[in-house]
Scaffold this active site. Structure first.
Site, PDB file in Angstrom:
ATOM      1  N   ASN A   9      42.657  43.879  38.889  1.00 55.60           N
ATOM      2  CA  ASN A   9      41.919  44.267  40.097  1.00 55.60           C
ATOM      3  C   ASN A   9      42.641  43.626  41.281  1.00 55.60           C
ATOM      4  OD1 ASN A   9      40.113  44.738  42.144  1.00 55.60           O
ATOM      5  ND2 ASN A   9      38.527  43.352  41.371  1.00 55.60           N
ATOM      6  N   TRP A  10      43.361  44.448  42.001  1.00 55.97           N
ATOM      7  CA  TRP A  10      44.172  43.906  43.107  1.00 55.97           C
ATOM      8  C   TRP A  10      43.326  43.566  44.334  1.00 55.97           C
ATOM      9  CZ3 TRP A  10      49.200  47.448  43.349  1.00 55.97           C
ATOM     10  CH2 TRP A  10      49.889  47.334  42.132  1.00 55.97           C
ATOM     11  N   LYS A  11      42.074  43.981  44.324  1.00 58.74           N
ATOM     12  CA  LYS A  11      41.159  43.758  45.454  1.00 58.74           C
ATOM     13  C   LYS A  11      41.811  44.217  46.765  1.00 58.74           C
ATOM     14  CE  LYS A  11      39.133  39.923  42.980  1.00 58.74           C
ATOM     15  NZ  LYS A  11      38.176  38.833  43.012  1.00 58.74           N
ATOM     16  N   HIS A  95      31.411  45.897  41.017  1.00 58.41           N
ATOM     17  CA  HIS A  95      32.054  44.576  41.036  1.00 58.41           C
ATOM     18  C   HIS A  95      31.170  43.603  41.815  1.00 58.41           C
ATOM     19  CE1 HIS A  95      34.900  41.387  42.041  1.00 58.41           C
ATOM     20  NE2 HIS A  95      35.559  41.779  40.967  1.00 58.41           N
ATOM     21  N   GLU A  97      31.758  41.538  44.044  1.00 58.61           N
ATOM     22  CA  GLU A  97      31.971  41.491  45.498  1.00 58.61           C
ATOM     23  C   GLU A  97      31.282  42.672  46.183  1.00 58.61           C
ATOM     24  OE1 GLU A  97      36.177  41.002  45.019  1.00 58.61           O
ATOM     25  OE2 GLU A  97      35.739  39.038  44.175  1.00 58.61           O
ATOM     26  N   GLU A 167      31.385  39.657  34.172  1.00 58.51           N
ATOM     27  CA  GLU A 167      32.070  38.764  35.099  1.00 58.51           C
ATOM     28  C   GLU A 167      31.058  37.809  35.734  1.00 58.51           C
ATOM     29  OE1 GLU A 167      35.970  40.607  36.573  1.00 58.51           O
ATOM     30  OE2 GLU A 167      34.402  41.352  37.863  1.00 58.51           O
ATOM     31  N   GLY A 173      37.404  34.228  40.975  1.00 60.65           N
ATOM     32  CA  GLY A 173      38.234  33.708  42.063  1.00 60.65           C
ATOM     33  C   GLY A 173      38.032  32.223  42.340  1.00 60.65           C
ATOM     34  N   SER A 213      38.515  34.266  36.644  1.00 65.16           N
ATOM     35  CA  SER A 213      39.584  33.266  36.563  1.00 65.16           C
ATOM     36  C   SER A 213      40.331  33.299  35.220  1.00 65.16           C
ATOM     37  CB  SER A 213      39.032  31.868  36.859  1.00 65.16           C
ATOM     38  OG  SER A 213      38.519  31.827  38.180  1.00 65.16           O
ATOM     39  N   GLY A 234      41.632  39.384  38.323  1.00 67.06           N
ATOM     40  CA  GLY A 234      41.848  39.455  39.762  1.00 67.06           C
ATOM     41  C   GLY A 234      43.148  38.765  40.145  1.00 67.06           C
ATOM     42  N   GLY A 235      43.039  37.495  40.542  1.00 68.42           N
ATOM     43  CA  GLY A 235      44.180  36.737  41.062  1.00 68.42           C
ATOM     44  C   GLY A 235      45.453  36.847  40.234  1.00 68.42           C
TER      45      GLY A 235
HETATM   46  C1  PEP Z   1      37.882  40.094  39.480  1.00 66.29           C
HETATM   47  O1  PEP Z   1      38.236  40.357  40.621  1.00 66.29           O
HETATM   48  O2  PEP Z   1      37.275  40.937  38.840  1.00 66.29           O
HETATM   49  C2  PEP Z   1      38.204  38.772  38.928  1.00 66.29           C
HETATM   50  C3  PEP Z   1      37.809  38.500  37.727  1.00 66.29           C
HETATM   51  O3  PEP Z   1      38.921  37.916  39.736  1.00 66.29           O
HETATM   52  P1  PEP Z   1      39.662  36.559  39.277  1.00 66.29           P
HETATM   53  O4  PEP Z   1      40.415  36.872  38.013  1.00 66.29           O
HETATM   54  O5  PEP Z   1      40.553  36.208  40.412  1.00 66.29           O
HETATM   55  O6  PEP Z   1      38.584  35.542  39.037  1.00 66.29           O
END
Ligand code: PEP
Length: 251
Positions: A9-11, A95, A97, A167, A173, A213, A234-235
């Site tokens: 997920n590049w957000k 998601h 966010e 999640e 994040g 994470s 994500g990251g």
């Molecule tokens: C996400 O954006 O769905 C996510 C899990 O982010 P991260 O891996 O950065 O925690």
């Protein structure tokens, strides 16, 4: 047997040049991987460009949201048809966010899941509890409620298009990953709930990703769990080396 599924997920990150570099780097690194399904969920404006970079690769394209109406006066929104038009296979829906920053409700998320399936997309439907909900012992109740509401009216045939992503919001994040046991407990509960809502056979076939994470160093541990079928990342999905290493660990 569920095939592992890793999605990045590049957000709201990258630019046109960076998106192409990231996608092309992954294509190169992952060209021999066939035992894991891989997708990248890209900002809307770069979908078409990234689609070109991924063409004839084994990496699928996904979006990060979709609107439930097919067309019309919905300024700023994007339809399923539009996503299909730019070669999307997957779409992230609900998601954390979007739930907690943008304010999406379970009812809206449910409409999006339903529209995505009817529109020929494969939803990655996200659920997860806030830190205060975990600390007050409400995790299972909150997540079960999100699953029931988000999948309301989705029948036994349609559910097969869905991947669920658990999640925990406090892990996204933050660098604070759920332990393998915490992840397994919730995944097991979700699969049990799906068995009741649909059937044990259907529940057994649905993939449940963990997200929060996840990184190369905790991939193997998380994926050892019997009910963790993949990761939503994500990251770590913004770095070719990290994301490729996670895919290869599982492959
Ligand atoms: C996400 O954006 O769905 C996510 C899990 O982010 P991260 O891996 O950065 O925690």
């Amino acid at each position: 047997m569920r095939k592992p599924f890793l999605a990045g997920n590049w957000k709201m990150n990258t630019n046109a040049k960076g998106a192409v570099a990231l996608a092309s780097g992954l294509v190169k690194e992952l060209k021999t991987v066939t035992t894991v399904d891989v997708a990248v969920c890209v900002p809307f404006v770069y979908l078409q460009t990234v689609a070109a970079s991924l063409s004839s690769s084994n990496i699928a394209l996904g979006a990060q949201d979709v609107y439930f109406q097919p067309n019309g006066a919905f300024t700023g929104e994007i339809s399923c048809e539009m996503l299909k038009d730019v070669c999307c296979t997957y779409v992230i829906i609900g998601h954390s966010e979007r739930r907690h920053v943008i304010g999406e409700t379970d009812e809206l998320i449910n409409k999006k899941v339903s529209a995505a399936i009817s529109g020929g997309l494969l939803p990655i439907f996200c659920v997860g509890e806030l830190l205060e909900e975990r600390e007050s012992g409400k995790t299972q109740q909150v997540v079960a409620d999100q699953v029931r509401k988000g999948l309301a009216g989705i029948n036994a045939e349609k559910i097969q298009a869905v991947t669920i992503a658990y999640e925990p919001v406090w892990a996204i994040g933050t660098g604070r990953t759920a332990t393998a046991q915490q992840a397994q407990e919730v995944h097991e509960m979700i699969r049990g709930l799906l068995a009741k809502m649909y059937s044990p056979k259907i529940a057994d076939a649905i993939r449940i990703q963990y997200g929060g994470s996840a990184k190369p160093s905790n991939t193997a541990e998380l994926m050892k769990n019997p009910d963790v079928d993949g990761l939503l990342i994500g990251g770590a999905s913004l770095k070719v080396d990290d994301f490729a290493a996670m895919v290869k660990t599982i492959a």
